[in-house]
Design an enzyme around this catalytic site. Structure first.
Site, PDB file in Angstrom:
ATOM      1  CG  HIS A   1      -5.435  -2.716  -0.007  1.00 25.80           C
ATOM      2  ND1 HIS A   1      -4.803  -2.096  -1.057  1.00 25.80           N
ATOM      3  CD2 HIS A   1      -4.841  -2.243   1.119  1.00 25.80           C
ATOM      4  CE1 HIS A   1      -3.873  -1.279  -0.596  1.00 25.80           C
ATOM      5  NE2 HIS A   1      -3.874  -1.349   0.713  1.00 25.80           N
TER       6      HIS A   1
ATOM      7  CG  ASP B   1      -6.594  -2.619  -3.992  1.00 18.14           C
ATOM      8  OD1 ASP B   1      -7.336  -2.244  -3.068  1.00 18.14           O
ATOM      9  OD2 ASP B   1      -5.373  -2.378  -4.015  1.00 18.14           O
TER      10      ASP B   1
ATOM     11  CB  SER C   1      -0.968  -0.040   1.181  1.00 17.72           C
ATOM     12  OG  SER C   1      -1.994   0.914   1.040  1.00 17.72           O
TER      13      SER C   1
END
Length: 815
Positions: free
Chosen positions: A786, A752, A679
């Site tokens: 994610h 995601d 991330s």
């Protein structure tokens, strides 16, 4: 050099025009690997797939514990079940549920202090979505997911075998259930007369049109928004529910509509309902849609409305601001039906000067006919209101606010007059929100006289517990604080050489508190212990699920970067490490923002935690011979308005310091280092490769690399792209792809849904590197969001990481 690999739809791809196939399937050559699931080395796979102990949940009042069974990793077939994206939500249309891949095979409940465990009954073929205790712990409710519906079951905790089916039409699309007194449950269910779901037309009925007309409506980037009229119809179809109050004696239908939220008043005779209303936005998620907050009370002829609060579409909220009008509704836990809410006094705009930014108000609802009383103002906060906690004494509350400009938090005890208004205030906490060392801990709560939670207070002292961050690492604590002077006193603190963390306070006795806490050390498996004064005894006996990790060396280390900012990390060394061994090094980080160097340098974590790894953790690479600096701090220090102007320079300084420490320590080889992150850590990784030559390679998972695609801010950035264009460009690796001359592995879940990290971010950076002659590999994980959940994706991710680091770091030719 590149080569073509045909994906799962090989037959379809083979019929594509050559140019289209090349554009969609070109990837760098990687030995003999092709597009099938890979597995990491055997030692890593064995650790990843080791059995996982049950997750333990201690019930209220400390009489029972729930043991939720877990599998190491769910199969891809579970993770990639079909869902539809509607108004920022992912909906399992088959079961009318918010999509989740974290279900369990089952659960057992047993007395806290020992005894036989009883299994929660489930229908054949069902998965357990969740289970929850009532506020007094005497009852349990749980959700069973079958192929085409959800079922809600309940039972007395001491007799779960005699369970009752509450409904076989439970809906959790826009919320879960709430307990009331005497075993009552407030739930939403699918209407029995609902028809079939609308189907999209085979051919579009017309163009898709959006229009704006001069309204400033800045918004962050959101996933899964409504796109078409058909999406809107599906949103209404799955969002329309009946609100039902169920008791062991029967049930009542309270309301019907697009119920986004509902809350039962402590007295059980009033309900707050949030009803969404159109038109539906295609740029915002459902939680910012227009809505009416309605209060319904029970009467002789059913439920009737006594109050309504309107909230229009929240599209003109400044970045970092809040909505105008009533927000943050809750019930006063000490009264049968007194509604409390917050309102902005500064127009919701953090950039506007104001003596007070918010105020809290309350209004009593009529339970015997008539109209609601006039609202009264309870108190005002100088900064943005964060929370309001009720003490057990009438008229006593804790109000917490947050100063955005200073990153400062403050909690004040207010005495509120019967007619409203704060007549006395005592500051209990006043610190930088980033100052972990000064954190007094969270306020503990317990059921009040009506069953709703209130703060734990005894003899004029407020009870708290926290992580206990310190220069030596975290040492969790139990404390009490004088409500008159604000002076705190520690009653219990985690001993040195171990890690203990409170999970349930049973008896708040200052002389001999009784509580349940986890106990672990580097050599001891985490187990629950019952503490009674100076004595402690084990409540669970869990075995070591990953004995292969016991020889992994772990140590909290501290060092300093060139500008004097203190840094820290947890150093992991392979099981076979011997003094003098130098290993290939992986630096894993995630940048965080701070206003000053003092708080930026504070230590987080504990060196005494039991080493356990799960999912696609980079720490598994220690089993393959890598040294790892985990959580290597990458602070960005400065004015909150402009700190990202020096984001790159500060990243490079922190990375240099991390490598220098490991090399000077004698455990790493400077010429065999890599950087990785997930991330915002992936964003960091790509930037370090673009703006330094410190690392031989990088791994970036689920990141965002082009900040022009997040133009209204990212992380803590407050300026828009148009206000700080040069900074957005400077920190975007995409605009510097021509400078990434080290190999970069990009991984991203195809589904995601994290704000800002659209999968196209990785795709476009990969294309930029291809066009500029870089070395990169782009791996898309089907069905993953994610974070990576399925056994197939987790094992493949670790296999990719091992292969990439072996080829480009461990076995690379010296530079």
């Amino acid at each position: 050099m590149h080569r073509l690999l045909i994906a799962a739809g090989a037959a379809a791809a083979a019929t594509m025009p050559l140019t289209a196939a090349v554009l969609s399937t070109v990837i760098p050559a990687a030995g003999d690997l092709d597009e099938v699931w890979q597995r990491p080395p055997a030692a890593i796979e064995a650790a990843v797939l080791a059995p996982v102990p049950p997750r333990v949940q201690v019930g209220p009042m400390g009489r029972w514990m729930l043991l939720l069974e877990r599998e190491p990793l769910p199969p891809l077939a579970e993770v990639a079940r079909p869902w539809i994206g509607l108004a920022g939500m992912r909906v399992d249309a088959a079961t009318d549920a918010r999509f989740s891949s974290s279900s369990s095979a089952g659960a057992r409940v047993r007395p806290l202090e020992g005894g036989e465990a009883a299994r929660l009954p489930l229908p054949e073929g069902a998965r357990l979505e969740w289970a929850t205790f009532s506020s007094d712990g005497t009852r349990l409710a749980w959700c069973a997911r079958l192929a085409d519906h959800l079922e809600l079951w309940t039972a007395a905790t001491e007799a779960v075998a005699d369970a009752t089916l509450v409904t076989d039409r439970l809906s959790t699309v826009m919320g879960s259930v709430q307990w009331g007194g005497e075993g009552a449950i407030l739930l939403r269910r699918v209407p029995a007369d609902r028809g079939e779901a609308p189907r999209p037309p085979a051919v579009a009925r017309g163009p898709l049109v959006q229009e704006t007309s001069g309204i400033e409506a800045p918004a962050r980037t959101y996933q899964d928004l409504l796109r078409t009229p058909e999406d809107e119809a599906l949103f209404v179809h799955h969002g329309t529910t009946e609100l039902v109050l169920w008791t062991p004696e029967g049930e009542e239908v309270v309301a019907r509509g697009m119920i986004a939220g509902a809350s039962l008043a402590p007295g059980g005779d009033a309900v707050r309902v949030e009803l969404l209303r159109g038109p539906w936005s295609r740029t915002l998620p459902a939680y910012r849609f227009s809505r009416d907050t309605v209060v319904l009370v029970r009467g002789p002829e059913g439920w009737s409305e006594v109050a309504r609060f309107a909230q229009d579409l929240q599209e003109e909220i400044p970045i970092g601001g809040v909505a105008t009008g009533p927000r943050s509704f809750r019930w006063d836990p000490l009264e049968p039906a007194r509604l409390v809410w917050c309102e902005a006094l500064d127009g919701g705009d953090p950039g506007r000067d104001a003596e007070h930014r918010d105020r809290w108000l309350a209004q009593r609802m009529p339970l015997d006919g008539g109209e609601a009383s006039a609202p009264v103002e309870l108190l005002r906060t100088e900064q943005r209101a964060r929370d309001l906690t009720f003490l057990p004494a009438a008229g006593q509350v804790l109000a917490t606010d947050y100063d955005r400009d200073r990153r400062w938090t403050r909690t004040v005890r207010h005495t509120v007059a019967p007619g409203g208004g704060s007549v006395a205030a005592v500051v209990l906490e006043d610190r930088s929100a980033k100052d972990r060392y000064a954190d007094l801990g969270g306020v503990l709560t317990e059921p009040g006289p009506l069953g709703a939670p209130v703060a734990v207070v005894r003899d004029g002292f407020l009870w708290r517990s926290g992580r206990g961050a310190s220069p030596a690492g975290d040492r969790p604590f139990l404390a009490r604080q004088s409500l008159d002077s604000g002076e705190p006193a520690t009653l219990w603190r985690c001993p040195e050489g171990a890690y203990q963390s409170l999970t349930a306070l049973l008896e708040p006795d200052a002389a001999a508190p009784r509580f349940v806490a986890w106990h672990e050390s580097q050599a001891e498996v985490p187990n629950l212990y019952l503490h009674e004064g100076d004595r402690a005894r084990a409540l669970t006996e869990r075995a070591d699920p990953q004995p292969m990790l016991r020889e992994v060396h772990k140590e909290l280390v501290r060092y300093e970067r060139a500008d004097g900012v203190p840094l820290s990390a947890t150093l992991y060394l392979p099981p076979d490490h011997q003094p003098g061994d130098r290993h290939p090094l992986l630096v894993w980080g995630y940048p965080l923002e701070y206003s000053d160097a003092g708080t930026a340098g504070q230590v987080s974590g504990s060196p005494h935690r039991f080493t356990r790894m799960g999912g696609a953790s980079h720490l598994f690479l220690t089993l393959h011979g890598y040294a790892i600096l985990d959580g290597a701090t990458m602070p960005v220090v400065g004015d909150p308005e402009t700190m990202n102007d020096t984001f790159i320079e500060q990243l490079v300084l922190s990375a240099e310091a991390a490598i220098d420490y490991a090399v000077e320590r004698g455990v790493a080889d400077r010429d065999r280092t890599a950087v990785a992150g997930h991330s915002y850590g992936a964003f960091m990784t790509a930037n370090l490769l673009a703006h330094s030559d410190l690392f031989r390679a990088g791994i970036a998972r689920s990141g965002a690399y082009n900040r022009s695609l997040t133009p209204f801010g990212f992380q803590s950035e407050r300026r828009t792209l148009w206000e700080a264009t040069s900074t957005y460009v400077k920190v975007s690796p995409f605009f510097h792809a021509h400078r990434i001359d080290e190999p970069l592995l990009l991984l991203h879940g195809t589904d995601d849904n994290n704000s800002g990290t659209f999968p196209v971010q990785s795709k476009r950076l990969y294309h930029a590197m291809v066009g500029n002659g870089g070395t990169a590999r782009y791996v898309q994980l089907p069905g993953e969001s994610h974070g990576y959940r399925s056994e197939e994706a987790v094992l493949h991710t670790l296999a990719e990481m091992v292969a990439w680091l072996d080829a480009h770091v461990r076995d690379a030719e010296p530079r």
